[in-house]
Design a protein around this motif. Structure first.
Motif, PDB file in Angstrom:
ATOM      1  N   ARG A 184      52.742  25.590   4.112  1.00 34.77           N
ATOM      2  CA  ARG A 184      52.848  24.846   2.809  1.00 34.77           C
ATOM      3  C   ARG A 184      51.860  25.542   1.918  1.00 34.77           C
ATOM      4  O   ARG A 184      51.961  25.200   0.518  1.00 34.77           O
ATOM      5  CB  ARG A 184      52.422  23.174   3.041  1.00 34.77           C
ATOM      6  CG  ARG A 184      53.662  22.259   3.797  1.00 34.77           C
ATOM      7  CD  ARG A 184      53.167  21.437   4.497  1.00 34.77           C
ATOM      8  NE  ARG A 184      51.926  20.708   3.735  1.00 34.77           N
ATOM      9  CZ  ARG A 184      52.246  19.768   2.938  1.00 34.77           C
ATOM     10  NH1 ARG A 184      53.277  19.369   2.567  1.00 34.77           N
ATOM     11  NH2 ARG A 184      51.518  19.141   2.291  1.00 34.77           N
ATOM     12  N   VAL A 234      57.374  20.553  -2.177  1.00 34.25           N
ATOM     13  CA  VAL A 234      56.741  21.432  -1.090  1.00 34.25           C
ATOM     14  C   VAL A 234      55.535  20.162  -0.506  1.00 34.25           C
ATOM     15  O   VAL A 234      55.392  19.819   0.440  1.00 34.25           O
ATOM     16  CB  VAL A 234      56.103  22.540  -1.183  1.00 34.25           C
ATOM     17  CG1 VAL A 234      55.300  23.002   0.214  1.00 34.25           C
ATOM     18  CG2 VAL A 234      57.149  23.731  -1.240  1.00 34.25           C
ATOM     19  N   LYS A 235      54.724  19.753  -1.388  1.00 36.72           N
ATOM     20  CA  LYS A 235      53.618  18.892  -1.157  1.00 36.72           C
ATOM     21  C   LYS A 235      54.213  17.504  -0.741  1.00 36.72           C
ATOM     22  O   LYS A 235      53.186  17.016   0.234  1.00 36.72           O
ATOM     23  CB  LYS A 235      52.685  18.308  -2.327  1.00 36.72           C
ATOM     24  CG  LYS A 235      51.550  18.023  -2.162  1.00 36.72           C
ATOM     25  CD  LYS A 235      50.784  17.887  -3.367  1.00 36.72           C
ATOM     26  CE  LYS A 235      49.230  17.050  -3.131  1.00 36.72           C
ATOM     27  NZ  LYS A 235      48.816  17.223  -2.083  1.00 36.72           N
ATOM     28  N   GLU A 290      54.452  20.898   7.861  1.00 39.56           N
ATOM     29  CA  GLU A 290      53.884  22.104   8.207  1.00 39.56           C
ATOM     30  C   GLU A 290      54.410  22.742   9.472  1.00 39.56           C
ATOM     31  O   GLU A 290      54.847  21.876  10.541  1.00 39.56           O
ATOM     32  CB  GLU A 290      52.430  22.124   8.437  1.00 39.56           C
ATOM     33  CG  GLU A 290      51.692  23.386   8.831  1.00 39.56           C
ATOM     34  CD  GLU A 290      52.083  24.326   7.851  1.00 39.56           C
ATOM     35  OE1 GLU A 290      52.636  25.394   8.245  1.00 39.56           O
ATOM     36  OE2 GLU A 290      52.096  24.244   6.690  1.00 39.56           O
TER      37      GLU A 290
END
Length: 474
Positions: free
Chosen positions: A329, A442-443, A448
């Protein structure tokens, strides 16, 4: 049988990883080859003012790849990753040759080439789906990022190879230059076929089909510790047992059930953003971009693709060095932010300084390529290979590949049309905004995966689905 077993025991892990990822060469070569072939093709067939037709010829491979990725992903669950990679190599050889011998029949020639390149795209899309799945299932968790990154190194090496071939052939007569550029793609496809003939099948696929003995044998090629083999087999068997107990029959609707939705959206979303961020606009059209910026003929700018190719290869090697040192990430968000700025700053500078040096945009494009090369380019395929649960991996990898190719096709198709109707700086600024949206995605939506086994990633997604189900307002 004994002879075959003895032959299989000679297979080294290096050989498996090399040819397991070699399909990326095909993927990369056909992404890059049209960059140099297009200026000669345009001149030979008098397509300089046919922006939409040029867009279709360039993007036809990506259109076929949309379907090739989905079809190969589904068939690989039934027939195995290895067999489908072999089939892809055969298709690639046939239609690469047919591209190179396109008949000269006026406008009909363009439509012939579009159709042939669409069929070639079936093989390209299949490779893009199968190679990450195969590599993730062969690589140990602690090295999966680095070994899966071999796929990206192969892709960009294929691109660089195509750029060098284009450059070396540029002084041939125009009608011969582009034909050889396209036809020579059959060579790496033939090498892939011969190499994959000796590859073993994925141990996870073998175990899913009930062949534990062969799965153990394959793991013995690529795992040094017997205890590690036993632990991995037990983990895979437990996952398979849960699937059988649930008597689950996967379908396309299964991908978006509560149990899998989170991981599928994350993987497919990253795959789609990678292409809608506009990287392939550079890779397909850099000679034409430089021509528009400087006024020099595109056919005289074939050194620029080699510069981009070198940056990509170096970046892929940098990624393999840092792959398992930084979270996925983190790399995606940092890379996406710099990529977004690289695309938007030329428009801002041009607005503030109308007399900006036209090569400024090319410099920023190089910065974009550099950060793309060790973040979004390799990590997309690493995530696609590792984020999907075993029960849906083939279908989900195929879906992610198809969305990736939809983005690639649309960028290849509309970029020449967009640059014909608006300044290049404005076009790239639009892609820059998409890069920033990718960072936000992505955030907020991507888990992860670094250092986790495939089974741990699946459990993570399942638990997320349970939380969502129990807290629907979240």
């Amino acid at each position: 049988m004994n002879v075959m077993a003895k032959a299989e025991k000679k297979i080294s892990s290096a050989f498996i990883y090399f040819f397991g990822s070699f399909g990326g060469i095909l993927f990369g070569y056909d992404i890059g080859v049209m960059t140099g072939a297009l200026p000669f093709l345009q001149a030979d067939w008098h397509l300089e003012n046919a922006a939409s037709l040029v867009g279709w010829i360039t993007s036809a491979v990506m259109f076929g790849a949309i379907f090739g990725g989905a079809l190969a992903g589904q068939l690989s669950d039934k027939f195995g990753r290895r067999k489908m990679i072999l089939m892809s190599a055969i298709v690639f050889v046939v239609f690469s040759v047919l591209s190179g011998v396109s008949p000269d029949m006026g406008e009909a020639s363009a439509y012939y080439l579009i159709i042939v390149r669409m069929l070639l795209g079936l093989a390209v899309g299949a490779a893009s789906a199968l190679v990450p799945a195969y590599m993730s299932e062969m690589a140990p968790a602690k090295a999966r990022g680095r070994l899966s990154g071999l796929n990206q190194t192969m892709i960009v090496s294929g691109m660089l190879l195509s750029y060098v071939v284009d450059f070396l052939l540029k002084d041939l007569p125009g009608e011969w230059a582009w034909r050889l550029m396209l036809g020579l793609a059959a060579v790496p496809a033939l090498i892939l076929f011969l190499g994959v003939l000796r590859l073993p099948e994925s141990p996870r696929f073998l175990l899913r089909k009930g062949d534990e003995a062969q799965a153990r044998k394959v793991l013995s090629y690529i795992r040094k510790n017997p205890a590690e083999i036993d632990q991995e087999l037990a983990s895979i068997k437990e996952t398979a047992k849960e699937e059988r107990q649930a008597n689950q029959k996967t379908s396309w609707s299964t991908l978006f059930s509560g149990k899998y939705r989170y991981l599928v959206i994350a993987g497919v979303g990253v795959a789609a953003f990678q292409q809608f961020q506009g990287a392939n606009a550079i890779f397909y059209y850099i000679p034409l971009i430089v021509q528009k910026a400087t006024g020099q003929a595109a056919s005289s700018n074939l050194m620029w693709p080699i510069v981009q190719g070198v940056i990509l290869v170096v970046g892929s090697l940098v990624y393999m060095w840092i792959a398992d040192k930084f979270n996925r990430r983190t790399l995606l968000m940092v890379g996406g932010a710099v990529m977004g700025l690289s695309f938007t700053l030329p428009a801002v500078i041009n607005w503030m300084m109308p007399n900006m040096n036209p090569m400024t945009i090319v410099v920023f494009l190089c910065i974009y390529v550099a950060f793309y090369s060790f973040t979004w380019a390799p990590l997309t395929w690493v995530l696609v290979g590792e984020i999907f649960p075993l029960a849906i991996r083939g279908r989900a990898s195929g879906l992610a590949s198809s969305f990736n190719w939809i983005g690639s096709w649309l960028v290849g198709l509309i970029f020449p049309i967009m640059t014909a109707s608006m300044p290049q700086e404005a076009v790239f600024a639009i892609f820059g905004i998409i890069c920033i949206l990718g960072v936000i995605f992505v955030k907020t939506c991507v888990p992860e995966t670094r250092g986790h086994t495939l089974e741990e990633i699946e459990e993570q997604g399942t638990n997320h689905g349970r939380v969502k189900a129990s807290n629907p307002e979240n």
